[in-house]
Enzyme design. Sequence first.
Site, PDB file in Angstrom:
ATOM      1  N   GLY A  56       7.128   3.152  -8.013  1.00 19.67           N
ATOM      2  CA  GLY A  56       8.515   3.263  -8.477  1.00 19.67           C
ATOM      3  C   GLY A  56       9.389   2.235  -7.788  1.00 19.67           C
ATOM      4  O   GLY A  56       9.161   1.885  -6.625  1.00 19.67           O
ATOM      5  N   VAL A  67       0.868  -1.194   0.000  1.00 15.51           N
ATOM      6  CA  VAL A  67       0.000   0.000   0.000  1.00 15.51           C
ATOM      7  C   VAL A  67       0.893   1.229   0.000  1.00 15.51           C
ATOM      8  O   VAL A  67       1.769   1.367   0.854  1.00 15.51           O
ATOM      9  CB  VAL A  67      -0.932   0.036   1.245  1.00 15.51           C
ATOM     10  N   ILE A 106       5.821   4.825   1.006  1.00 10.63           N
ATOM     11  CA  ILE A 106       5.457   5.519   2.261  1.00 10.63           C
ATOM     12  C   ILE A 106       5.350   4.472   3.363  1.00 10.63           C
ATOM     13  O   ILE A 106       4.548   3.549   3.260  1.00 10.63           O
ATOM     14  CB  ILE A 106       4.087   6.241   2.155  1.00 10.63           C
ATOM     15  N   LYS A 116      -6.030  -1.863  -2.319  1.00 12.29           N
ATOM     16  CA  LYS A 116      -5.289  -1.252  -1.205  1.00 12.29           C
ATOM     17  C   LYS A 116      -6.262  -0.842  -0.090  1.00 12.29           C
ATOM     18  O   LYS A 116      -5.946  -0.964   1.098  1.00 12.29           O
ATOM     19  CB  LYS A 116      -4.492  -0.055  -1.712  1.00 12.29           C
TER      20      LYS A 116
HETATM   21  N1  LIG Z   1       5.993  -1.020  -9.750  1.00 12.44           N
HETATM   22  C1  LIG Z   1       5.712  -0.475  -8.594  1.00 12.44           C
HETATM   23  O1  LIG Z   1       5.834   0.746  -8.403  1.00 12.44           O
HETATM   24  C2  LIG Z   1       5.226  -1.343  -7.464  1.00 12.44           C
HETATM   25  C3  LIG Z   1       4.927  -0.750  -6.235  1.00 12.44           C
HETATM   26  C4  LIG Z   1       4.501  -1.559  -5.180  1.00 12.44           C
HETATM   27  C5  LIG Z   1       4.362  -2.916  -5.381  1.00 12.44           C
HETATM   28  N2  LIG Z   1       4.649  -3.478  -6.597  1.00 12.44           N
HETATM   29  C6  LIG Z   1       4.480  -4.932  -6.749  1.00 12.44           C
HETATM   30  O2  LIG Z   1       5.748  -5.553  -6.961  1.00 12.44           O
HETATM   31  C7  LIG Z   1       5.528  -6.822  -7.581  1.00 12.44           C
HETATM   32  C8  LIG Z   1       6.566  -7.053  -8.688  1.00 12.44           C
HETATM   33  O3  LIG Z   1       6.348  -6.124  -9.730  1.00 12.44           O
HETATM   34  P1  LIG Z   1       7.425  -5.952 -10.916  1.00 12.44           P
HETATM   35  O4  LIG Z   1       7.048  -4.715 -11.616  1.00 12.44           O
HETATM   36  O5  LIG Z   1       8.801  -6.111 -10.404  1.00 12.44           O
HETATM   37  O6  LIG Z   1       7.087  -7.210 -11.848  1.00 12.44           O
HETATM   38  P2  LIG Z   1       7.945  -7.703 -13.109  1.00 12.44           P
HETATM   39  O7  LIG Z   1       8.874  -6.652 -13.573  1.00 12.44           O
HETATM   40  O8  LIG Z   1       6.975  -8.285 -14.072  1.00 12.44           O
HETATM   41  O9  LIG Z   1       8.862  -8.900 -12.515  1.00 12.44           O
HETATM   42  C9  LIG Z   1       8.337 -10.140 -12.171  1.00 12.44           C
HETATM   43  C10 LIG Z   1       9.499 -11.076 -11.859  1.00 12.44           C
HETATM   44  O10 LIG Z   1       8.954 -12.292 -11.380  1.00 12.44           O
HETATM   45  C11 LIG Z   1       9.411 -13.377 -12.190  1.00 12.44           C
HETATM   46  N3  LIG Z   1       8.287 -14.308 -12.338  1.00 12.44           N
HETATM   47  C12 LIG Z   1       7.039 -14.022 -12.765  1.00 12.44           C
HETATM   48  N4  LIG Z   1       6.263 -15.134 -12.741  1.00 12.44           N
HETATM   49  C13 LIG Z   1       7.063 -16.126 -12.298  1.00 12.44           C
HETATM   50  C14 LIG Z   1       6.871 -17.527 -12.066  1.00 12.44           C
HETATM   51  N5  LIG Z   1       5.693 -18.118 -12.307  1.00 12.44           N
HETATM   52  N6  LIG Z   1       7.894 -18.247 -11.596  1.00 12.44           N
HETATM   53  C15 LIG Z   1       9.092 -17.681 -11.361  1.00 12.44           C
HETATM   54  N7  LIG Z   1       9.361 -16.363 -11.570  1.00 12.44           N
HETATM   55  C16 LIG Z   1       8.349 -15.611 -12.043  1.00 12.44           C
HETATM   56  C17 LIG Z   1       9.833 -12.793 -13.507  1.00 12.44           C
HETATM   57  O11 LIG Z   1      10.813 -13.637 -14.079  1.00 12.44           O
HETATM   58  P3  LIG Z   1      11.576 -13.285 -15.463  1.00 12.44           P
HETATM   59  O12 LIG Z   1      12.511 -12.142 -15.106  1.00 12.44           O
HETATM   60  O13 LIG Z   1      12.290 -14.527 -15.811  1.00 12.44           O
HETATM   61  O14 LIG Z   1      10.502 -12.869 -16.422  1.00 12.44           O
HETATM   62  C18 LIG Z   1      10.370 -11.421 -13.062  1.00 12.44           C
HETATM   63  O15 LIG Z   1      11.713 -11.550 -12.671  1.00 12.44           O
HETATM   64  C19 LIG Z   1       4.067  -6.832  -8.031  1.00 12.44           C
HETATM   65  O16 LIG Z   1       3.287  -7.584  -7.123  1.00 12.44           O
HETATM   66  C20 LIG Z   1       3.668  -5.359  -7.956  1.00 12.44           C
HETATM   67  O17 LIG Z   1       2.270  -5.166  -7.716  1.00 12.44           O
HETATM   68  C21 LIG Z   1       5.080  -2.719  -7.626  1.00 12.44           C
END
Ligand SMILES: NC(=O)c1ccc[n+]([C@@H]2O[C@H](COP(=O)([O-])OP(=O)(O)OC[C@H]3O[C@@H](n4cnc5c(N)ncnc54)[C@H](OP(=O)(O)O)[C@@H]3O)[C@@H](O)[C@H]2O)c1
Length: 420
Positions: free
Chosen positions: A296, A127, A131, A199
């Site tokens: 971010g 969430v 922050i 959230k």
């Molecule tokens: N972006 C933001 O600002 C933010 C803020 C708060 C929370 N979040 C949360 O952070 C989380 C991650 O987001 P992200 O943007 O980092 O996602 P992402 O860039 O799509 O990265 C996902 C990672 O997980 C791996 N992966 C996906 N499915 C998999 C599976 N079945 N088995 C093994 N590995 C797997 C992928 O592997 P590969 O590298 O091999 O493809 C990749 O390394 C999400 O839940 C998102 O809601 C994001």
Amino acid sequence: MQNNTFSIAVLGAGNIGSAVLARLKELDNKILDIELKKVLVKDQTKNRDLDEGIITTNFEEILNDGSIDLAIEVLGGIEPGKEYIKALLSKGKAVITANKDIIADCGPELIRIAQENNTCLYFEAAVAAGIPVLKPLIESLRGEELTRVLGIINGTSNYILTSMEEGNSYEDALSAAKSLGYAEPDPSNDIDGIDAKFKAMILSLLCFGVSPKNEAVFTEGISKITKEDFEWASRLNKTIKLVAQIDSDKEGFNARVHPVLIDKKHPLASIRGALNAVVAEGDKINQLVFSGPGAGAEPTASSIIGDVLSACHQLSSDQSNWYPLREYKGKIKSFDDVESSMFIRLSVKDQPGVLAKIAGTFGENNVSIESVIQEGRGETAELVIITHDAKEKDLSSSVGTIKALSVVDDIDSIIRVYSD
Ligand SMILES: NC(=O)c1ccc[n+]([C@@H]2O[C@H](COP(=O)([O-])OP(=O)(O)OC[C@H]3O[C@@H](n4cnc5c(N)ncnc54)[C@H](OP(=O)(O)O)[C@@H]3O)[C@@H](O)[C@H]2O)c1
């Protein structure tokens, strides 16, 4: 801290995972000595700045490695992350996740598994990403009875609304949000309020002990907001924000997400661009405001690293980090019974008696009018009505009847007005 050496696995090495891995490398080993044992990915052939030996596509290697104390889940989506988290907690491993979808889906169950296995579950980044707001809500404010928690908890929609306030159209603001990487190619989860809803469901659980069902949280997005609405907001000394609001008063509990016209003096009115803010209110604490970057990789990794420090500290005590969750003792108020004030902008025939007909319809539905502004445009007139607080069901039946009146050409917008 008795032991300050911990073995960690990171599930996911994408956008957030890579930032977390970089931060773990930099961590001062006087604070914590971290050994990174495994990184789980989907595609082992991708080029990554990691020792080959620690990359795996096999979750079982992490689950069954008795030396791994803690796992950070940053895979995205609900499955397989949800099952992985359950399995890790059941084995007594601490888990940190940034995944709001999973916590909104089954947070209470995961907390229970953590409690039963004397281990830790942290999700600060789920969430308002950067922050640190959940820890104060869970720990510092655990003894307080909160009456309202509200927030701007989706950076994409706040970026779009801020850009519209500066004079841009919805379409231009959305395309700028996409080109800056704030909005995904399919931005519907953000602009339709779904992300904020998840959230809000987490905040409901932590702040009030209520785990509302997905469909019980009324959710409306920002796609109908226009430049004209912002012009009117400015005339009324207000702005428009997508707000998640959770109330608990003597009439009951309700959580909802929708755009509001909000006074420019309210702390949420000054939250601009992709920033987020959460406001917590209670009789004893008055009003607390937490604001900062709500998205971010770096801010999200910062919250995750904070969770790593907390979890490692807690692990040494062999106890779960969870106090008993709050228990809600009141009743749940349906959205129909929530009282709101509404701003309604209509195009009407410019002829005598129109206002009386519309006012009469509101009156028949127990809705009283606070103010009316009518501006003639030749054959038609623009009519802006602000109602006093009235039940949503009465506002909705008034609007249904008014829409069908022959003197009404169109209802151009309906926005709820935030009241303290
Ligand atoms: N972006 C933001 O600002 C933010 C803020 C708060 C929370 N979040 C949360 O952070 C989380 C991650 O987001 P992200 O943007 O980092 O996602 P992402 O860039 O799509 O990265 C996902 C990672 O997980 C791996 N992966 C996906 N499915 C998999 C599976 N079945 N088995 C093994 N590995 C797997 C992928 O592997 P590969 O590298 O091999 O493809 C990749 O390394 C999400 O839940 C998102 O809601 C994001």
